[in-house]
Design an enzyme around this catalytic site. Sequence first.
Site, PDB file in Angstrom:
ATOM      1  N   LYS A   1       0.823  -1.220   0.000  1.00  0.00           N
ATOM      2  CA  LYS A   1       0.000   0.000   0.000  1.00  0.00           C
ATOM      3  C   LYS A   1       0.851   1.261   0.000  1.00  0.00           C
ATOM      4  O   LYS A   1       2.037   1.246   0.322  1.00  0.00           O
ATOM      5  CB  LYS A   1      -0.982  -0.027   1.178  1.00  0.00           C
ATOM      6  CG  LYS A   1      -2.155  -0.969   0.887  1.00  0.00           C
ATOM      7  CD  LYS A   1      -3.239  -0.950   1.927  1.00  0.00           C
ATOM      8  CE  LYS A   1      -4.338  -1.943   1.514  1.00  0.00           C
ATOM      9  NZ  LYS A   1      -5.362  -2.110   2.558  1.00  0.00           N
TER      10      LYS A   1
ATOM     11  N   ARG B   1      -3.422  -9.983   5.208  1.00  0.00           N
ATOM     12  CA  ARG B   1      -3.888 -10.057   3.813  1.00  0.00           C
ATOM     13  C   ARG B   1      -2.775  -9.543   2.912  1.00  0.00           C
ATOM     14  O   ARG B   1      -2.404  -8.372   3.008  1.00  0.00           O
ATOM     15  CB  ARG B   1      -5.157  -9.217   3.666  1.00  0.00           C
ATOM     16  CG  ARG B   1      -5.759  -9.215   2.268  1.00  0.00           C
ATOM     17  CD  ARG B   1      -6.974  -8.286   2.220  1.00  0.00           C
ATOM     18  NE  ARG B   1      -7.589  -8.275   0.908  1.00  0.00           N
ATOM     19  CZ  ARG B   1      -7.160  -7.533  -0.111  1.00  0.00           C
ATOM     20  NH1 ARG B   1      -6.126  -6.737   0.029  1.00  0.00           N
ATOM     21  NH2 ARG B   1      -7.776  -7.583  -1.261  1.00  0.00           N
TER      22      ARG B   1
HETATM   23  C1  PT1 Z   1      -7.932  -4.461   3.420  1.00  0.00           C
HETATM   24  C2  PT1 Z   1      -8.227  -4.463   2.025  1.00  0.00           C
HETATM   25  C3  PT1 Z   1      -9.310  -5.268   1.593  1.00  0.00           C
HETATM   26  N1  PT1 Z   1      -7.526  -3.723   1.120  1.00  0.00           N
HETATM   27  C4  PT1 Z   1      -9.678  -5.976   3.792  1.00  0.00           C
HETATM   28  N2  PT1 Z   1     -10.016  -6.022   2.497  1.00  0.00           N
HETATM   29  C5  PT1 Z   1      -7.886  -3.744  -0.176  1.00  0.00           C
HETATM   30  N3  PT1 Z   1     -10.384  -6.718   4.694  1.00  0.00           N
HETATM   31  C6  PT1 Z   1      -8.952  -4.546  -0.605  1.00  0.00           C
HETATM   32  C7  PT1 Z   1      -3.017   2.206  -1.073  1.00  0.00           C
HETATM   33  O1  PT1 Z   1      -3.004   3.107  -0.219  1.00  0.00           O
HETATM   34  O2  PT1 Z   1      -6.960  -3.738   3.926  1.00  0.00           O
HETATM   35  N4  PT1 Z   1      -8.659  -5.216   4.259  1.00  0.00           N
HETATM   36  N5  PT1 Z   1      -9.648  -5.300   0.275  1.00  0.00           N
HETATM   37  C8  PT1 Z   1      -7.114  -2.911  -1.174  1.00  0.00           C
HETATM   38  N6  PT1 Z   1      -7.297  -1.525  -0.906  1.00  0.00           N
HETATM   39  C9  PT1 Z   1      -6.280  -0.582  -1.005  1.00  0.00           C
HETATM   40  C10 PT1 Z   1      -6.327   0.561  -0.223  1.00  0.00           C
HETATM   41  C11 PT1 Z   1      -5.184  -0.805  -1.828  1.00  0.00           C
HETATM   42  C12 PT1 Z   1      -5.271   1.472  -0.248  1.00  0.00           C
HETATM   43  C13 PT1 Z   1      -4.144   0.101  -1.887  1.00  0.00           C
HETATM   44  C14 PT1 Z   1      -4.166   1.249  -1.073  1.00  0.00           C
HETATM   45  O3  PT1 Z   1      -2.102   2.035  -1.893  1.00  0.00           O
END
Ligand code: PT1
Length: 288
Positions: A228, A263
Amino acid sequence: MQQTSQTKHFQCGRYRFALDQRPLVMGILNVTPDSFSDGGEHATRDSALRHAERLIAEGVDIIDIGGESSRPGSASLPLDQELARVIPVVEALRDCGKPLSIDTYKPEVMRASLAAGADLINDIWGFRMPSAVEAVAEGQAGLCIMHMQRDPQTMQEDPHYDDVVAEVNAFLAERVAILRAAGVDDARIALDPGFGFGKTPDHNLRLLGQLPRLVQDGLPLLVGLSRKSTLGAILGGKPPQQRVAASIAAAVCALERGAFIVRVHDVEQTVDALKTWWAVRNEAVGQV
Ligand code: PT1
């Protein structure tokens, strides 16, 4: 509901994990068309299934299947397209020997995936969509409640909290109460602070540093920091593919602070790190 056995468990559909055993690695399986081919639905499904085989070979504990991206700024996917991506993959992986998690906030996708054999519903909206609670209340599926401020399109526009830990906790407690009132057993619930969902890098680091404060009633914590942008910020702007070591370090920090599920994209490396962390914690090599 009251916990009857001594050892607490996380009930995940057909699977049950003791919370005093080693934590779990959830591997990310994106079922999204790959940008290098326009092969359509079949190509998307086949490459997802090949990726799932690899996750299993690398030692994944839970496979998290997602049809719609929830990265900052991403748009929502029509229901029929999400169903067309996700359900064939659930059907194909149903008997792969690993619990299947579905990353969705749409009640129709929840119902169809559960009917197709999914074991866990991972909802970035924390079961706030109308009838999401009803869609999952019955049965034994695990339920991951995640915190998000605003929505994926707008969440990174100047996020603000007076006390991020207290506010995330209050939200999670409220959602737990709603699931309990609908008859959901505590053994089915996992909590996730939602790293990167309406949070600055400093908000995310505060939440990670203070993770033990997010444990509520012994419910397991799920943490997603893999690749992230907060890690990119720490690394002076490195792109996602160059955030693997940072992702492993962040996962170990989360484990050290009580996370039960991490995850991740990089399953092999995370499993190795987790086994090492677990052996040090037990002061013995022990089992897998
Ligand atoms: C998470 C999650 C998810 N993240 C759960 N499910 C994502 N339970 C998708 C960035 O800042 O943390 N927990 N499902 C993906 N979401 C992101 C959010 C991907 C922020 C990248 C960023 O780069």
